[in-house]
Structures are given as C-alpha cells and as structure tokens.
Design a protein around this motif. Structure first.
Motif, PDB file in Angstrom:
ATOM      1  N   LYS A  81       0.820  -1.207   0.000  1.00 39.82           N
ATOM      2  CA  LYS A  81       0.000   0.000   0.000  1.00 39.82           C
ATOM      3  C   LYS A  81       0.862   1.269   0.000  1.00 39.82           C
ATOM      4  O   LYS A  81       0.551   2.241  -0.677  1.00 39.82           O
ATOM      5  N   ASN A  82       1.923   1.238   0.803  1.00 38.95           N
ATOM      6  CA  ASN A  82       2.769   2.416   0.998  1.00 38.95           C
ATOM      7  C   ASN A  82       4.163   2.174   0.426  1.00 38.95           C
ATOM      8  O   ASN A  82       4.818   1.190   0.779  1.00 38.95           O
TER       9      ASN A  82
ATOM     10  N   THR B  97       2.353   6.476  -9.722  1.00 42.94           N
ATOM     11  CA  THR B  97       1.168   7.322  -9.524  1.00 42.94           C
ATOM     12  C   THR B  97       0.238   7.354 -10.730  1.00 42.94           C
ATOM     13  O   THR B  97      -0.956   7.620 -10.572  1.00 42.94           O
TER      14      THR B  97
ATOM     15  N   LYS C  38      -4.579   1.987  -6.234  1.00 42.52           N
ATOM     16  CA  LYS C  38      -3.907   3.210  -5.804  1.00 42.52           C
ATOM     17  C   LYS C  38      -2.855   2.902  -4.746  1.00 42.52           C
ATOM     18  O   LYS C  38      -3.104   2.141  -3.812  1.00 42.52           O
ATOM     19  N   LYS C  39      -1.674   3.500  -4.892  1.00 41.34           N
ATOM     20  CA  LYS C  39      -0.597   3.355  -3.921  1.00 41.34           C
ATOM     21  C   LYS C  39      -0.277   4.718  -3.305  1.00 41.34           C
ATOM     22  O   LYS C  39      -0.422   5.756  -3.946  1.00 41.34           O
ATOM     23  N   ASN C  40       0.156   4.690  -2.073  1.00 38.06           N
ATOM     24  CA  ASN C  40       0.626   5.898  -1.412  1.00 38.06           C
ATOM     25  C   ASN C  40       2.129   6.013  -1.656  1.00 38.06           C
ATOM     26  O   ASN C  40       2.905   5.171  -1.185  1.00 38.06           O
TER      27      ASN C  40
ATOM     28  N   SER D 193       5.676   8.181  -1.497  1.00 40.74           N
ATOM     29  CA  SER D 193       6.425   9.259  -0.861  1.00 40.74           C
ATOM     30  C   SER D 193       7.832   9.298  -1.450  1.00 40.74           C
ATOM     31  O   SER D 193       8.435   8.254  -1.711  1.00 40.74           O
TER      32      SER D 193
ATOM     33  N   GLY E  60      -0.632  12.705  -6.761  1.00 40.43           N
ATOM     34  CA  GLY E  60      -0.774  11.962  -5.520  1.00 40.43           C
ATOM     35  C   GLY E  60       0.492  11.688  -4.744  1.00 40.43           C
ATOM     36  O   GLY E  60       0.431  11.137  -3.630  1.00 40.43           O
TER      37      GLY E  60
ATOM     38  N   LYS F 104       3.804  12.409  -2.406  1.00 41.78           N
ATOM     39  CA  LYS F 104       4.167  13.321  -1.334  1.00 41.78           C
ATOM     40  C   LYS F 104       5.686  13.430  -1.261  1.00 41.78           C
ATOM     41  O   LYS F 104       6.382  12.414  -1.309  1.00 41.78           O
TER      42      LYS F 104
END
Length: 598
Positions: A301-302, A320, A335-337, A339, A368, A370
C-alpha cells in the motif's frame, strides 16, 4: 508523354492496386510527386496504401537528388518527417537518432540499425518510387551479409553488453570487421534497452531487447551470457572469466573494449536497516520484474522512494499514473501511497535548475505523490526482517511496505584497480578523442569513461546518458576499424576519426510529461525560460555559460531540442541575446527547412 503513360499502368496509385497475390519480391512503382514539389533541403512523407502493402515513405531532396527511405526512426519507430534535416543529416525529433541522407546509415544514436532505402526514378518530371513489397515492410536495414564469413583473428573482446558494449560490437560488424567479437555480460539476457526499466517497468522483456538471437547468430558475435570477467593480463593481452557453471576459462584478445557501466549506489552502511527485505534497487531486467511483482501485490500500500534521480522520479510517475500499463485504464489500477524523500530542495534540481524542478514536483504532487525535501534518512525499521518505516532526522516516520533506493550510481571499475589504466580522481577511466585509454589497444566506452566533448571544446566530461554510451561505442568501433581496415572499406562511409557528438537525453515522467535535453552544462541555475511551467508544463529552457547557450531543455516543443542539437553539432555559437526574447533565435545559424513547432 508516352513514357509516363506507359509507366502509369504499373504505378500503384490511390485508385489502382496490384494483384493481392503478388509476391513480396514483386516490384512496386508509385508516383510520389512532381520534381519541383520539393526544394533542396526539404522532405515529405507519403503513404503507400494498397491491397498488398501499407507503408509510409520519406522523400528527401538534397543537392537536386531524391532519396527515399522508410519514415520510421529505427529507435522507437517514430516519424522522421517531424525531424530535422540539415547538411546530409536527418535527426529524429524525439530522441535525436541521426541518419546520413545519402546512405540511410545511422550516424548517431540512440537506436541501432539503418534506414531501408528505396530506388527513385524521374520520368517526365514525375518522382517515381521503385521498391519491393518486402523492402517497404522492413523497419530497418542491416549491412551484415547473410553469408558472413569471419576469421579467427583479430579478436576484439568487449566487457559489458549495455549500450556502449553492444553498439561497439554491432558497428564493428555493420562496417566491415571480420575478426572474432567476444561480448561478455554478467546478465543472463540478451542486450536490452535499460532506460525503459524505470520509464515503463511493465514492458515485456522481449519488447526491450536490442536484438534477438538470430541477429547474434547471423552477425557471428560470441555473446557470453552469465559470464564474469575476473582478471586481465594487460601485458599478454589475456583475460580470464568464469561462466555460470563456475568454470574458469581464458581468451586472448587483440583489442579490448571496457564497457562495464554503472551500478546503483547503495544506502550508506551508517544507516541501520539497509539489509531489511523489500528494499529495492533498479539496475537489471530481473530487478524490474521483482519490483513490479511486489508493487502489484495487494499487500503493498505504501511505497517510499529515496532519491531525486532520473530513476526515482520516473518510477514515481509510473507508480502514480502508470500502474495500469500503456493500454489499461488508470482508474483500474490499485492506488498506492507514494512518498519521495530527497536530500535536495527539489527533484532533479541539479539537472534542470530550481524553477523547473519545483514545477516538476508539483506535477507529481497533483498525481498523488508526497515529497520530503532536504530530508535525511537516519534509519530503516521493520518487523520480521521486513522494512516498515523510513525514519527521518526531523523525527518523522514514514510507513512503507517497500522502499526503492535511487540515490545515484557508481562506476563498475574494480576490475581495473591496480592496473596501468589511468583513472580520474573520481574513479572514471580517462580516454582521448579516439576513446583510447593509457594502455595500448584498450578502449573504454559509456558511463565509466571521461572523454573530450569537442562540440564545446571541453577536455574531460562524463555524461551518463544512453545516447552518449551508444555514441561512444560507435566511435570505439571506428577506432578499431581504422587500425585494421584504414579510412575506407569497399566504398562505405568514411570512419569517424575522433569522438564527436551532441549529448542528448530525455526523461518520461508520466504519459503526459516528457522533457528532452540537448547539450551540456554544470550550472543549471543560469537559465532563460520561455513558456508555461505552472499550467501546461510547456516550456523551453536555455542554459547559459559565459553568455552562450550550452544546453536546452524543452517539453512539448518538438523538434526544438533536436534542432538545437544540430546547431551545437555544427559548432555555431548561440548567444544569450539571440534567445532572450525569441525562443527560436538560434535558427538564424542554420538554414532549417522544417516546420516551426506550434
């Protein structure tokens, strides 16, 4: 007029097809245009569409002679009609591959292969294409004969089958070398387009190959897969290597080409947790496959990317916006988070400067991602030996299911330690204009070398770009051919004496954002920018050194960077004042016949 009436019966026109049962060897004649429809220095694309053939042909008029070629660049098969035509050179608009107009041979890279060339006849002021169906369907042409015969000597050994090593082997065969060619690679796959790994990780392995097995068999290049060269005896010209089965063998060589390239820089050993599982580095096709499989897992997920390099940002764009693949719908991808942790203020700031870097970051943020600018990673922590958090010096803790480390590269030069090879202080191999090292009959190409960049009269440059690696491999082949064959071989093109090219690279950040770059500078902040960075991200950036343009970056202004590359190639100095108020001010230095991009 009798002659033209007679010929029209065999011409394939818009209203007349040949019998669909015609063999691939049957000659096709097609009326293209009138002689005066094209001026010298102009080109035009024509579609040949019938029941038996569907092809696009590029017609070029130069010195009152007509030349007809396939309209597809041999690199990524893009239209050459959108490119730049000047002084017997045809340069692709997108990635800068360059071909000779008189022969269709590849003159500069990226890409491999030569343009298929077709005959042209002039009959009563009409330009007539004469070609066979099978030739019109070819996407590129090779100069390697089907009945190639090679001798046991001389032997050229090439260590590394990346862009530089493969291109050297290919250009040797294409241009007349008939000795043995040994091409060593540690990897277990055929040479492939490595730059696609970060741009399109979902591509199938076979789509990335530079050449297939039949090519190596036809070219009689001994490709040594899964083979590690362990030592070199510089005096006796002998190298030892270990095969996949751990067998130790040796070979004598007459010429040696060093093309070992780069490897990803690892996280510093001072950062705890670097040996946890689910920490990825991207170098090989196998690395990309492992990364894709892990990213696609529902458990992932992250994702944290450490770095601000090409690979870091291109993978950010893929994560993204591109997980559905080139033919999928973005909304169907999980969807992936994402960073991105960076040491610097903005991504790729050392290449493009702060303004473009911040605008690029905003594009990724809108998709999306960060960003953590000017951030120091202090530790990677986890459970069950699997990474779970990236700890920052600020005290922040970023959750992650996998980490991608893309903090730059280091040269693979340990094989040359304690050797007579002269190295730079930063551990690159120093070469001259012919890419020769300090050891006789030993050349070095690609990312491991520092070479003169003659377009700007610089003595020691290291450009870690795919195109530069290919071009240096091409030059190394010409240097070897000079030694064995002399200046010409059977009427073929003159060999290049010295390494001479314009550096070109491109970065695909997502399917809507590509930046193309030509030239070289160490100061990206001395820049003049035209266009819109904040909205459409459509711009041209000129990088200035001592009041002269020494590099250009552009997005959505093709073929501008290829045009400027030709200005650089012809050693015309673009002054700062030329482009301050006119983004096309460089054009007065060359007589361009191409359409002005809108």
């Amino acid at each position: 007029m009798d002659a033209i009436k007679e010929i029209v019966t065999t011409i394939i026109g818009s209203n007349q097809d040949l019998n669909s049962s015609a063999s691939s060897n049957e000659q096709i004649r097609h009326q293209l245009c009138k002689v005066n429809d094209l001026q010298n220095g102009q080109m035009k694309e024509f579609e040949i569409k019938t029941s038996i053939v569907n092809a696009n042909v590029l017609l070029i008029k130069q010195d009152n002679k007509f030349h007809a070629y396939s309209n597809k660049c041999c690199h990524y098969k893009l239209s050459l009609a959108k490119g730049v035509l000047i002084n017997n050179r045809l340069r692709c608009f997108a990635h800068g591959a360059c071909y000779r107009v008189d022969t269709g041979d590849i003159e500069d890279h990226p890409g491999h292969g030569n343009l298929p060339k077709y005959n042209v006849e002039i009959v009563d002021d009409q330009v007539i294409l004469v070609a066979r169906k099978q030739d019109l369907e070819k996407v590129e042409r090779t100069k390697i004969p089907d009945d190639l015969q090679v001798e046991s000597k001389p032997v050229v050994a090439i260590i590394g089958a990346g862009a530089g090593g493969f291109t050297c082997a290919d250009m040797l065969r294409q241009n007349g070398f008939r000795g043995r060619i040994l091409l060593f690679t540690r990897e277990g796959t055929l040479p492939y387009d490595r730059v696609q790994l970060s741009k399109q990780p979902l591509k199938k392995p076979q789509e990335l190959l530079l050449r297939d097995h039949p090519y190596f068999k036809k070219a009689k290049i001994d490709l040594m897969l899964d083979t590690n060269v362990t030592s070199i005896n510089w005096n006796t010209k002998n190298l030892s290597y270990q095969t996949l089965g751990k067998q130790m063998k040796s070979e004598q060589y007459d010429y040696l080409v060093l093309a070992t390239g780069l490897r990803p820089r690892r996280l510093p050993s001072s950062i705890p947790g670097g040996d946890l599982r689910n920490i990825f580095y991207l170098r090989s096709m196998e690395d990309a496959n492992n990364l894709v499989n892990k990213v696609k897992s529902h458990e992932t997920k992250n994702i944290v990317i450490i770095g601000d390099s090409f690979i870091a940002l291109e993978l950010c764009g893929w994560l993204t916006t591109g997980l559905a693949g080139p033919n999928g719908k973005p909304e169907d991808a999980e969807k992936k988070n994402v960073s991105v942790v960076m040491l610097l203020k903005a991504p790729m700031i050392r290449l493009f400067g702060e303004k473009i870097a911040l605008a690029l970051q905003k594009i990724h943020e809108n998709n999306g991602a960060k960003f953590y600018p000017e951030a120091n990673v202090t530790e990677l922590t986890g459970g069950n030996n699997i990474v779970k958090f990236v700890q920052l010096a600020t005290g922040e803790s970023i959750p992650c299911d996998l980490v991608i480390v893309a903090v730059g590269s280091e040269s693979c030069t340990e094989l040359y330690k304690d050797s007579p090879i002269e190295m730079s202080d930063d551990q690159f191999i120093k070469v001259n204009d012919r890419l020769e090292t300090s050891v006789d009959h030993v050349l070095a190409v690609g990312d491991i070398s520092k070479y003169p960049l003659r377009i700007f009269n610089l003595d020691e440059v290291n450009c870690q770009h795919w195109q530069m690696a290919c071009s240096s491999g091409h030059q190394a082949a010409d240097t070897i051919l000079h030694h064995y064959l002399g200046q010409n071989r059977g009427g073929s093109r003159p060999l290049k004496t010295d390494f001479y090219t314009t550096p070109i690279y491109w970065t695909t950040q997502n399917n809507k954002t590509t930046i193309r770059y030509a030239g070289y500078t160490r100061d990206p902040e001395n820049v003049i920018i035209h266009g819109d960075l904040d909205g459409e991200f459509k711009f041209v950036a000129y990088y200035i050194v001592d009041d002269y343009v020494r590099a250009v970056a552009q997005s959505k202004y093709d073929p501008l960077s290829s045009e400027v590359a030709e200005v650089f190639y012809h050693k015309r100095n673009i002054r700062k004042e030329d482009i301050e108020n006119d983004m096309y001010g460089y054009r007065k230095y060359l007589d361009f016949k191409t359409k002005k991009p809108e």
